[in-house]
Design a protein around this motif. Structure first.
Motif, short mmCIF file in Angstrom:
data_model
loop_
_atom_site.label_atom_id
_atom_site.label_comp_id
_atom_site.label_asym_id
_atom_site.label_seq_id
_atom_site.Cartn_x
_atom_site.Cartn_y
_atom_site.Cartn_z
N GLU B 31 36.32 -61.98 38.82
CA GLU B 31 35.41 -61.30 38.69
C GLU B 31 35.31 -59.95 37.71
O GLU B 31 35.03 -59.50 36.74
CB GLU B 31 34.38 -61.10 39.66
N LEU B 32 36.59 -59.08 38.70
CA LEU B 32 36.77 -57.65 38.01
C LEU B 32 37.38 -57.92 36.53
O LEU B 32 37.05 -57.04 35.81
CB LEU B 32 37.93 -57.37 39.00
N LYS B 33 38.13 -58.92 36.35
CA LYS B 33 38.61 -59.10 35.01
C LYS B 33 37.58 -59.12 33.92
O LYS B 33 37.55 -58.75 32.81
CB LYS B 33 39.56 -60.37 35.04
N LYS B 34 36.49 -60.17 34.40
CA LYS B 34 35.47 -60.35 33.29
C LYS B 34 34.76 -58.88 33.32
O LYS B 34 34.33 -58.46 32.13
CB LYS B 34 34.63 -61.29 34.18
N VAL B 35 34.46 -58.22 34.16
CA VAL B 35 33.59 -57.04 34.28
C VAL B 35 34.32 -55.90 33.26
O VAL B 35 34.20 -55.24 32.45
CB VAL B 35 33.58 -56.35 35.56
N LEU B 36 35.72 -55.73 33.44
CA LEU B 36 36.53 -54.89 32.84
C LEU B 36 36.57 -55.29 31.42
O LEU B 36 36.52 -54.27 30.51
CB LEU B 36 38.00 -54.99 33.39
N LEU B 37 36.65 -56.54 30.99
CA LEU B 37 36.54 -57.02 29.55
C LEU B 37 35.12 -56.64 28.83
O LEU B 37 35.42 -56.23 27.60
CB LEU B 37 36.56 -58.69 29.48
N VAL B 38 34.06 -56.71 29.77
CA VAL B 38 32.90 -56.52 28.94
C VAL B 38 32.83 -54.93 28.70
O VAL B 38 32.40 -54.38 27.88
CB VAL B 38 31.72 -56.50 30.21
N ARG B 39 33.31 -54.01 29.90
CA ARG B 39 33.48 -52.67 29.58
C ARG B 39 34.54 -52.33 28.53
O ARG B 39 34.19 -51.22 27.72
CB ARG B 39 34.24 -51.97 30.93
N PHE B 40 35.35 -52.96 28.38
CA PHE B 40 36.48 -52.60 27.12
C PHE B 40 35.66 -52.90 25.78
O PHE B 40 35.62 -52.07 25.02
CB PHE B 40 37.61 -53.94 27.27
N GLU B 41 34.87 -54.07 25.64
CA GLU B 41 34.26 -54.35 24.78
C GLU B 41 33.16 -53.20 24.32
O GLU B 41 33.14 -52.79 23.33
CB GLU B 41 33.39 -55.79 24.93
N GLU B 42 32.44 -52.70 25.38
CA GLU B 42 31.56 -51.78 25.02
C GLU B 42 31.97 -50.47 24.71
O GLU B 42 31.49 -50.03 23.73
CB GLU B 42 30.67 -51.50 26.44
N GLU B 43 33.19 -50.19 25.54
CA GLU B 43 33.84 -48.95 25.16
C GLU B 43 34.40 -48.95 23.57
O GLU B 43 34.18 -47.97 22.75
CB GLU B 43 34.94 -48.66 25.99
N LEU B 153 46.88 -55.61 34.67
CA LEU B 153 47.48 -54.76 35.73
C LEU B 153 46.46 -53.93 36.69
O LEU B 153 46.72 -53.99 37.82
CB LEU B 153 48.29 -53.82 34.74
N PHE B 154 45.26 -53.57 36.08
CA PHE B 154 44.35 -52.98 36.70
C PHE B 154 43.86 -53.77 37.76
O PHE B 154 43.73 -53.63 39.12
CB PHE B 154 42.96 -52.36 35.85
N ALA B 155 43.42 -55.13 37.59
CA ALA B 155 42.71 -55.97 38.61
C ALA B 155 43.64 -55.92 39.47
O ALA B 155 43.37 -56.18 40.72
CB ALA B 155 42.49 -57.32 37.66
N ASP B 156 45.14 -56.53 39.38
CA ASP B 156 45.87 -56.73 40.23
C ASP B 156 46.27 -55.43 41.24
O ASP B 156 46.19 -55.64 42.41
CB ASP B 156 47.58 -56.93 39.52
N GLU B 157 46.29 -54.30 40.75
CA GLU B 157 46.34 -53.10 41.50
C GLU B 157 45.20 -53.15 42.43
O GLU B 157 45.19 -52.74 43.68
CB GLU B 157 46.33 -51.92 40.43
N LYS B 158 43.84 -53.29 41.81
CA LYS B 158 42.64 -53.29 42.77
C LYS B 158 42.74 -54.45 43.68
O LYS B 158 42.58 -54.19 44.97
CB LYS B 158 41.47 -53.50 41.92
N GLY B 159 43.34 -55.43 43.25
CA GLY B 159 43.40 -56.91 44.29
C GLY B 159 44.07 -56.34 45.28
O GLY B 159 43.90 -56.67 46.57
N ARG B 160 45.41 -55.78 44.94
CA ARG B 160 46.39 -55.51 46.21
C ARG B 160 45.76 -54.69 47.33
O ARG B 160 45.79 -54.78 48.48
CB ARG B 160 47.57 -54.97 45.61
N MET B 161 45.09 -53.68 46.71
CA MET B 161 44.42 -52.76 47.34
C MET B 161 43.28 -53.43 48.47
O MET B 161 43.02 -53.15 49.59
CB MET B 161 43.65 -51.75 46.81
N PHE B 162 42.58 -54.17 47.81
CA PHE B 162 41.62 -54.99 48.68
C PHE B 162 42.14 -55.85 49.55
O PHE B 162 41.91 -55.85 50.90
CB PHE B 162 40.75 -55.92 47.59
N ILE B 163 43.18 -56.40 49.49
CA ILE B 163 43.97 -57.41 50.38
C ILE B 163 44.48 -56.56 51.50
O ILE B 163 44.28 -56.98 52.75
CB ILE B 163 45.22 -57.99 49.61
N GLY B 164 45.19 -55.41 51.18
CA GLY B 164 45.44 -54.50 52.11
C GLY B 164 44.33 -54.10 53.08
O GLY B 164 44.55 -54.16 54.32
#
Lengths: 235, 588
Positions: B31-43, B153-164
């Motif tokens: 989900e995060l990846k999808k959202v980020l992709l949309v943000r990328f696109e917009e930016e 990389l961003f999604a993974d970082e956030k994911g790890r945080m979430f898991i923690g």
């Protein structure tokens, strides 16, 4: 499985019936010997008559028991201990039946003796009767309890009987020497004494069979320690 | 295998937590990846749009700066697809970019995007293209590209945080659960231990109820159940114990046989009757335990007829006892198994008493009839003419008189006996000398003794104490005993009379004869009325058969004892123990 268990129970029951039958026959002969001694002491002709009549039942029981034993041998093929018991039972039955016949013999003599005045008070004869009865009783008890020591004890008793027989013999000889009128009665009494002695021999035979039944050892015809040799001059 | 409930709980909790974390983190990442992709696109679209407003030359000039500001690779493409500028590679060597999907899309729709592998940078890239110039005439395109790995990389970082964070939450939950359940499990363990103990039969104590929840309720229930159970068991035990006591304490022998005719149980009396301990008898047949043909016949009869039977049977060899045996068939618990109950009632004493009574009646009639017959017979003979012959008549009359006297003696003895028994004639006790009494008795009986040529020896030491007795009764006792001794001792025999103190309180007189003796079995019966050891002979001697019976009763009335010892062929000794006279004793 169910079938074999059923058969084995049936087999057990048949064995027990033979055992009980043997004891019943034993009780009958014991009782008839007791009655014979009583008839002798009380000069009771009617009791003596009863004994003679009762022998028919003893004979019937003897045949019945033997048939049962043979049927069991043929149909069930018993092994080891049971086989030893059955063969022993056949022999013990024979001994008991012979004892029954001998008791009848005594009863017949009692009836004859009752026609004569009593020669002397009986002291040794009832003792002999009591001892031989105890010998039958002990050998049957030994069978029930599988008690070899008791059975061996019966063998030892036989010496006492032989001594008493000898004593009666000597006593009667003096009576006969004193007055020839006594000879007839004395001879009858002597026969009774001899019969009692033979009854004791049969009781000993039963005890020997019990020893065999329990231990598998045949001790028949072996001398009893401490027993005197039989007087060959006796009738 | 036994697994602890607590451990199972822990494992499942852990498993469920891990699964939940794994699934949510995977879902969130995509989900995060999808959202980020949309943000990328917009930016990037916004940045592209701004860049597109600048003149191409300016863009070319400031390409590096613009690229840095928009965090993206910037490619400037003219309308023909030629690369005018590129911040990441040498654009002269690059092929035409007009057929790229993002450029095509931008050409047609005014904006284009694409996600693909860049052969130039050897990386997955996200492209956004914006056309330059007006809508009518496109003069070129600005393309911005950013590597997708950035998103990953961003999604993974956030994911790890979430898991923690999630793991931390699960751990907290687990610790709480373990803490809460440890109380529950220890309560359950206590319940288990307690029920185990109860099962093993230890009813002592009860559960301590501390909790006020369901477990506490269960503990209360268990306590009540155990108490109720204990009560029930106790009641059952009491009932059984009572029955056992009754069973054991009964005089009657009781024996229960199973369907196979083997002994199932028996009570103490029965044990004594067959003189076998219980352990030895159980499991055996009745023939093995008590070899009695009559009993066997009776049992057989009961089995065959199915009825209760009752009969008298004599059991035992050395000490025969008369038993009234009742055999009744019982249906067992299952209703199938047939059991047999045997009740043995010892009626030896009853039989003996019955025998004594019938004997007594028979004896009395017999004793009376004999002299009566003689009297009647001789009287008839006299009437029929014997009176004429004086000599014979005299003899007959003598016989009649003799028999009448005997009758009178009998009646007198009977009366004496019943008087003593009823206690009608009180004893006049006084201090008497034994020696004197014997002398007197010998005066009476001595005649007969000398007729039979008997030797009478007296062995009475001097200075014996006086005895307490009734003068007439003592004489009666002594005469009776001496008379017996004389009667039964053959001619030329000897009678020994001895007296000696027996302890401090008694004086013992023994009278021994050299008669035929009495069989041991008969001795206890000697005191019975009319009891005779040798029925034919002793009556000829003129006794009534009541002598010893009278002596026995008189001795009893005096507080003394009679004891008879005998050896066949050697003789009989009668011992009489009299109480010694005391001066203080008041004469009645």
């Amino acid at each position: 499985m169910e079938e074999t268990r059923h058969t084995s129970r049936e087999y057990e029951r048949e064995l027990q019936e033979i055992r009980d039958g043997l004891l019943y026959l034993g009780a009958k002969t014991e009782k008839s010997l007791e009655m014979a001694i009583k008839a002798l002491l009380e000069r009771d002709t009617s009791t003596a008559g009863e004994i003679i009549k009762g022998d028919e039942q003893i004979d019937r029981l003897d045949i019945e028991l033997e048939e049962r034993c043979i049927r069991l041998l043929a149909l069930r093929q018993p092994a080891a201990r049971d086989l030893r018991f059955i063969t022993t039972a056949i022999k013990i039955t024979g001994h008991l039946e012979r004892i029954g016949d001998m008791v009848v013999n005594i009863a017949e003599k009692v009836i004859i003796l009752n026609d004569f005045p009593q020669l002397k008070p009986y002291v040794d004869l009832p003792r002999m009767g009591e001892i031989s009865r105890a010998m039958i009783r002990n050998s049957l008890d030994a069978m029930v309890r599988q008690d070899v020591e008791l059975a061996r004890g019966v063998r030892a008793e036989d010496a006492v009987i032989d001594n008493l027989n000898e004593q009666i013999f000597r006593e009667l000889v003096t009576f006969m020497l004193a007055d020839p009128v006594n000879i007839k009665v004395s001879l009858y009494i002597m026969q009774i004494s001899k019969t009692l002695e033979r009854i004791a021999d049969h009781a000993e035979g039963i005890a020997d069979m019990v020893v065999y039944m329990v231990t598998g050892k045949i001790i028949r015809h072996k001398p009893v320690p401490g027993k005197k040799h039989e007087n060959p001059s006796l009738p | 295998m036994k697994t602890r409930l607590s451990r199972r709980f822990l494992v499942w909790f852990l498993l469920a937590g891990v699964m939940a974390i794994a699934f949510t983190s995977l879902f969130l990442r995509s989900e995060l990846k999808k959202v980020l992709l949309v943000r990328f696109e917009e930016e990037m679209t916004a940045a592209g749009g701004i860049i597109a407003t600048m003149p191409v030359a300016a863009i070319r000039e400031k390409a590096e700066q613009l690229s840095r500001l928009s965090h993206a690779r910037l490619t400037l493409i003219d309308a023909a697809g030629n690369i005018l500028a590129d911040t990441m590679s040498v654009h002269q060597e690059m092929e035409s970019h007009l057929n790229r999907s993002e450029i095509q899309e931008a050409r047609l729709r005014g904006k284009g995007k694409a996600l693909r592998y860049s052969s130039t940078l050897k990386e997955e890239m996200f492209y956004v293209a914006v056309p330059l110039g007006t809508a009518a005439g496109k003069t070129g395109y600005v393309r911005l590209a950013r590597p997708v790995t950035e998103i990953a990389l961003f999604a993974d970082e956030k994911g790890r945080m979430f898991i923690g964070i999630m793991l931390a939450i699960v751990a907290i939950y687990l610790l709480t659960a373990v803490y809460l359940s440890s109380g529950l499990f220890s309560s359950l363990r206590r319940l288990t231990l307690f029920t185990d103990r109860v099962r093993a039969g230890d009813f002592s104590g009860s559960l301590l109820v501390k909790r006020r929840d369901e477990i506490g309720e269960l503990a209360v229930n268990i306590n009540e159940m155990v108490n109720a159970l204990q009560e029930k068991i106790k009641r059952g035990d009491d009932a059984r114990h009572k029955l056992e006591l009754v069973f054991a304490g009964m005089d009657e022998g009781i024996m229960l046989l199973d369907a196979e005719n083997r002994i199932e149980s028996l009570n103490c009396s029965m044990e004594a009757m067959i003189s076998r301990p219980q352990g030895e008898a159980i499991g055996k047949t009745i023939m093995e335990v008590c070899r009695n043909a009559g009993l066997h016949d009776l049992l057989k009869h009961s089995r065959e007829s199915g009825e209760s039977v009752c009969e008298e049977i004599i059991i035992g060899d050395e000490h025969p006892v008369v038993m009234e045996v009742t055999i009744s068939a019982m249906s067992g618990e299952t209703g199938e198994e047939r059991k047999t109950l045997l009740v043995f009632h010892d009626i030896t004493r009853l039989k003996r008493l019955e025998g004594i009574r019938t004997d007594f009646v028979a004896n009395v009639t017999h004793e009376i009839r004999t002299p009566l017959t003689a009297i009647i017979g001789f009287t008839e003979t006299l009437q029929q003419g014997a009176l004429e012959n004086r000599e014979r008549a005299g003899r007959f009359l003598d016989t009649i008189r003799e028999n009448a006297e005997r009758l009178s003696r009998l009646v007198e003895d009977l009366m004496t006996l019943s008087a003593i028994e009823l206690g009608d004639s009180p004893l006049l006790l006084e201090g008497l000398s034994m020696e004197e009494a014997i002398e007197k008795a010998l005066l009476v009986t001595g005649g007969c003794a000398s007729k039979k040529n008997l030797l009478i020896c007296k062995d009475i030491s001097a200075g014996l104490p006086l005895i307490s007795a009734d003068r007439d009764r003592l004489a009666q006792i002594l005469i009776n005993i001496l008379d017996n001794a004389i009667k039964f001792t053959p001619a030329g025999g000897m009678i020994t009379i001895a007296a000696a103190p027996e302890g401090d309180d008694f004086l013992r007189l023994s009278i021994a004869d050299t008669g035929p003796g009495i069989p041991e079995a008969e001795i206890p019966r000697l005191g019975e009325r009319f009891y005779r050891v040798d029925r034919t002979r002793s009556r000829d001697l003129g006794g009534t058969g009541l002598g010893l019976s009278i002596v026995k009763h008189l001795m009893k009335a005096h507080g003394g004892r009679m004891n008879i010892q005998s050896a066949i062929g050697k003789g009989t000794t009668v011992s009489l123990s009299f109480p010694v006279f005391r001066k203080t004793e008041k004469c009645a």
